[in-house]
Scaffold this motif. Structure first.
Motif, mmCIF file in Angstrom:
data_model
loop_
_atom_site.group_PDB
_atom_site.id
_atom_site.type_symbol
_atom_site.label_atom_id
_atom_site.label_comp_id
_atom_site.label_asym_id
_atom_site.label_seq_id
_atom_site.Cartn_x
_atom_site.Cartn_y
_atom_site.Cartn_z
ATOM 1 N N PHE A 168 -27.881 -70.594 -39.917
ATOM 2 C CA PHE A 168 -26.443 -70.824 -39.807
ATOM 3 C C PHE A 168 -25.937 -71.920 -40.751
ATOM 4 O O PHE A 168 -24.793 -72.351 -40.646
ATOM 5 C CB PHE A 168 -26.073 -71.178 -38.365
ATOM 6 C CG PHE A 168 -26.286 -70.037 -37.398
ATOM 7 C CD1 PHE A 168 -25.351 -69.013 -37.299
ATOM 8 C CD2 PHE A 168 -27.423 -69.970 -36.615
ATOM 9 C CE1 PHE A 168 -25.542 -67.943 -36.431
ATOM 10 C CE2 PHE A 168 -27.630 -68.911 -35.729
ATOM 11 C CZ PHE A 168 -26.686 -67.889 -35.636
ATOM 12 N N LEU A 169 -26.788 -72.412 -41.651
ATOM 13 C CA LEU A 169 -26.357 -73.515 -42.512
ATOM 14 C C LEU A 169 -25.194 -73.078 -43.393
ATOM 15 O O LEU A 169 -25.076 -71.904 -43.750
ATOM 16 C CB LEU A 169 -27.509 -74.018 -43.384
ATOM 17 C CG LEU A 169 -28.066 -73.132 -44.504
ATOM 18 C CD1 LEU A 169 -27.259 -73.174 -45.769
ATOM 19 C CD2 LEU A 169 -29.485 -73.559 -44.823
ATOM 20 N N GLU A 171 -23.358 -74.017 -47.135
ATOM 21 C CA GLU A 171 -23.674 -74.734 -48.359
ATOM 22 C C GLU A 171 -22.811 -75.988 -48.467
ATOM 23 O O GLU A 171 -21.676 -76.017 -48.004
ATOM 24 C CB GLU A 171 -23.484 -73.820 -49.571
ATOM 25 C CG GLU A 171 -24.568 -72.756 -49.610
ATOM 26 C CD GLU A 171 -24.419 -71.763 -50.742
ATOM 27 O OE1 GLU A 171 -23.838 -72.104 -51.779
ATOM 28 O OE2 GLU A 171 -24.896 -70.628 -50.565
ATOM 29 N N LYS A 222 -25.686 -63.238 -35.692
ATOM 30 C CA LYS A 222 -25.474 -63.846 -37.015
ATOM 31 C C LYS A 222 -24.295 -63.176 -37.716
ATOM 32 O O LYS A 222 -23.394 -63.850 -38.238
ATOM 33 C CB LYS A 222 -26.754 -63.705 -37.848
ATOM 34 C CG LYS A 222 -26.630 -64.160 -39.275
ATOM 35 C CD LYS A 222 -26.316 -65.634 -39.405
ATOM 36 C CE LYS A 222 -25.754 -65.948 -40.771
ATOM 37 N NZ LYS A 222 -25.361 -67.329 -40.939
ATOM 38 N N LYS A 269 -8.405 -74.394 -42.386
ATOM 39 C CA LYS A 269 -7.863 -74.875 -43.645
ATOM 40 C C LYS A 269 -7.492 -73.691 -44.529
ATOM 41 O O LYS A 269 -8.360 -72.917 -44.940
ATOM 42 C CB LYS A 269 -8.920 -75.755 -44.328
ATOM 43 C CG LYS A 269 -8.296 -76.811 -45.064
ATOM 44 C CD LYS A 269 -8.938 -78.112 -45.233
ATOM 45 C CE LYS A 269 -8.068 -79.004 -46.105
ATOM 46 N NZ LYS A 269 -6.679 -78.668 -46.264
ATOM 47 N N LYS A 341 -16.597 -73.548 -52.953
ATOM 48 C CA LYS A 341 -16.160 -74.663 -52.102
ATOM 49 C C LYS A 341 -16.717 -75.934 -52.735
ATOM 50 O O LYS A 341 -17.539 -75.849 -53.665
ATOM 51 C CB LYS A 341 -16.670 -74.487 -50.660
ATOM 52 C CG LYS A 341 -18.195 -74.505 -50.558
ATOM 53 C CD LYS A 341 -18.693 -74.188 -49.172
ATOM 54 C CE LYS A 341 -18.725 -75.391 -48.281
ATOM 55 N NZ LYS A 341 -19.530 -75.177 -47.060
ATOM 56 N N ARG A 437 -5.599 -75.751 -52.607
ATOM 57 C CA ARG A 437 -6.405 -76.362 -51.540
ATOM 58 C C ARG A 437 -5.630 -77.413 -50.763
ATOM 59 O O ARG A 437 -6.202 -78.112 -49.921
ATOM 60 C CB ARG A 437 -7.667 -77.006 -52.124
ATOM 61 C CG ARG A 437 -8.635 -76.016 -52.778
ATOM 62 C CD ARG A 437 -9.467 -75.285 -51.739
ATOM 63 N NE ARG A 437 -10.441 -74.405 -52.362
ATOM 64 C CZ ARG A 437 -11.388 -73.761 -51.689
ATOM 65 N NH1 ARG A 437 -11.492 -73.895 -50.383
ATOM 66 N NH2 ARG A 437 -12.220 -72.974 -52.298
#
Ligand code: NAD
Ligand code: UDX
Length: 462
Positions: A168-169, A171, A222, A269, A341, A437
């Motif tokens: 589930f990490l 980046e 997942k 966001k 990101k 952003r």
């Protein structure tokens, strides 16, 4: 209890490398071999210059420095690593199929299948095979069939257990996510094997965070988790468009909505569309699965999340063209950020790719900057263009010089702290800033004579 002493991880990518580094850190008694068919990648993992690791992740170089060569090893020698391992993690890529049945939606499992065949042939004794890659539901059945099917008599001395242990990490925060996960999911049928894997995690994760499920629930959880996260982004992005035409402000709306504990404030966001190697692929996988089982309404529901994502990228490009008088010929545009990101060097599915391609096709010349993405990656991502009217420059101020507009596509912290007075002296006028952003202070920039369009900011209509 089966005690794991040797681990092999097949796939030294964004998941395999950091995940094994963290296991190595907390399990000094386990020897870990991370193997890959890509020699260049393995050489980069072994580079003494830690700034050259193939994956940029805050906190990763420090761990690699401490464990590499001690209980963590990177190599291309798959045979020895698999032969000696008590547990083999499959951590290879599972992109969307490009052709054939399910093209554009289902996962291409050729690399997973290749791993299962190699493990079946090479493994000795009892081996626990762990699905770390994100896989379509019921892939564990395919892996089992391959592992157990053999014409080789020596296989009688082999046995396998298959577990699902999705990662589930995210980046950019991979080390933090791995060191303090919200949960660790272990799906399986063989309790002993599940306990052996749990025992590894117990070295740094508390018992109550480790969840046992059946194999199919684990695989589906997942896909579902990623679909839910992506859905939140498409929801807030759709509201950002309403803000722009009504005078509302997306940051205010997101704050007000997110303060409801039932909704929560994370993943609200608005931005230029979600990128990364996982969200689109995993939702489309869910769409394919639903269609396969005749659940067409379910498929259509999830497909809309991806549709809105395309629409968001496209409408940003259209806003830019519209504000630059409908014409981009002879215009120079600075692109700030190419990664999908901040805090990663990964550009897979980055919204920057489609937005840049559209701007170039419209006639613009682009000057591209990113703090971690290499020129080589950008060239690969933009290689399908007929005209290559873009240039990469490592210094952010050089990129902005003499341009007509700037588009912020990645939320690198340093972009918030640019010297705007200095910039104002060196741009062509009228100059437009497109902040996709929402990281800039609009009033301050307007006072310096810039025109600014900020995503989801209703003051754009004034
Ligand atoms: P990646 O492309 O960065 O790495 C995969 C590696 O596997 C590559 O280096 C490739 O050379 C290697 N490989 C492929 N076939 C091989 C074989 N037969 N033998 C040896 N090596 C082989 O991919 P990734 O981002 O690490 O993702 C891996 C999996 O984890 C995917 O299923 C992905 O969906 C999932 N996942 C990714 C993330 C993420 O943030 N990137 C997070 C959670 C889950
Ligand atoms: C995602 C999942 O978060 C992670 O749990 C899973 O294991 C892999 O896929 P990742 O793609 O690395 O992780 O990054 P994430 O932080 O989820 O961001 C994905 C995309 O969504 C990025 O393009 C990001 O900019 C965008 N995003 C994220 C938003 O636009 N708004 C948000 O509020 C959050």
């Amino acid at each position: 209890m089966i005690a794991i002493k040797k681990i092999c991880c097949i796939g030294a990518g964004y998941v395999g490398g950091p995940t094994m580094a963290v296991i190595a850190k907390y399990c000094p008694n386990i020897q870990i071999q991370v193997v890959d068919i890509n020699k260049e990648r393995i050489d980069s993992w072994n580079n003494n210059d830690l700034s050259k690791l193939p994956v940029f992740e805050p906190g990763l170089p420090e761990i690699i420095k401490a464990v590499r060569g001690s209980n963590l090893h990177f190599s291309t020698n798959l045979v020895d690593a698999i032969k000696n391992a008590d547990m083999v993690f499959i951590s290879v890529n599972t992109p969307i199929k490009k052709s054939g049945i399910g093209a554009g939606q289902s996962s291409d499992l050729r690399w997973v299948e290749a791993c299962a065949r190699q493990i079946s042939k090479i493994a000795l004794g009892h081996t626990i095979v762990v699905e770390k890659s994100t896989l379509p539901v019921r892939t564990a059945k395919t892996i089992k069939e391959i592992l157990f099917a053999t014409n080789d008599n020596s296989n009688k001395e082999k046995s396998f257990s298959v577990l699902s242990n999705p990662e589930f990490l995210a980046e950019g925060t991979a080390i933090k996510d791995l060191e303090s996960p919200d949960r660790v999911l272990i799906g399986g049928e063989d309790l002993e094997a599940m306990l052996a894997l749990k025992d590894i995690y117990l070295n740094w994760v508390t018992d109550e965070k480790i969840i046992f499920t059946n194999l199919w629930s684990s695989e589906l959880s997942k896909l579902s988790a990623n679909a839910f996260l992506a859905q939140r982004i498409s929801s807030i992005n759709s509201i950002s468009a309403i803000c722009e035409v009504t005078g509302a402000n997306i940051q205010e709306v997101a704050n007000a909505v997110g303060r409801d504990k039932r909704i929560g404030d994370k993943f609200l966001k608005a931005g230029p569309a979600f990128g990364g190697s996982c969200f689109k692929k995993d939702i489309l996988n869910l769409v394919y699965l639903s269609k396969y089982y005749g659940l067409d309404q379910v498929a259509e529901y999830w497909e809309k999340v991806v549709d809105i994502n395309y629409w968001q990228k496209n409408r940003i490009y259209e806003e830019i063209v519209k504000r630059l008088f409908g014409n981009l010929f002879d215009k120079k545009i600075a692109i700030l950020g190419f990664a999908f990101k901040a805090n990663t060097n990964d550009t897979r599915e980055s919204p920057a790719i489609d937005i840049c391609k559209n701007l170039i096709n419209e006639g613009a010349s682009l000057l591209i900057h990113d703090y971690k993405v290499s020129e080589k990656s950008i060239a690969k991502d933009l290689s399908s263009l007929d005209v290559n009217s873009w240039e990469y420059l490592p210094n952010v101020y050089d990129v902005i010089m003499e341009t007509d507009a700037m588009v912020i596509l990645t939320e690198w912290d340093a972009y918030k702290k640019l010297d705007w007075e200095r910039i104002s002296l060196h741009v062509r006028r009228p100059f437009w800033i497109f902040d996709t952003r929402s990281i800039l202070e609009v009033d301050k920039l307007e006072n310096l004579g810039f025109n600014i369009w900020q995503l989801g900011n209703g003051s754009n209509i004034k």
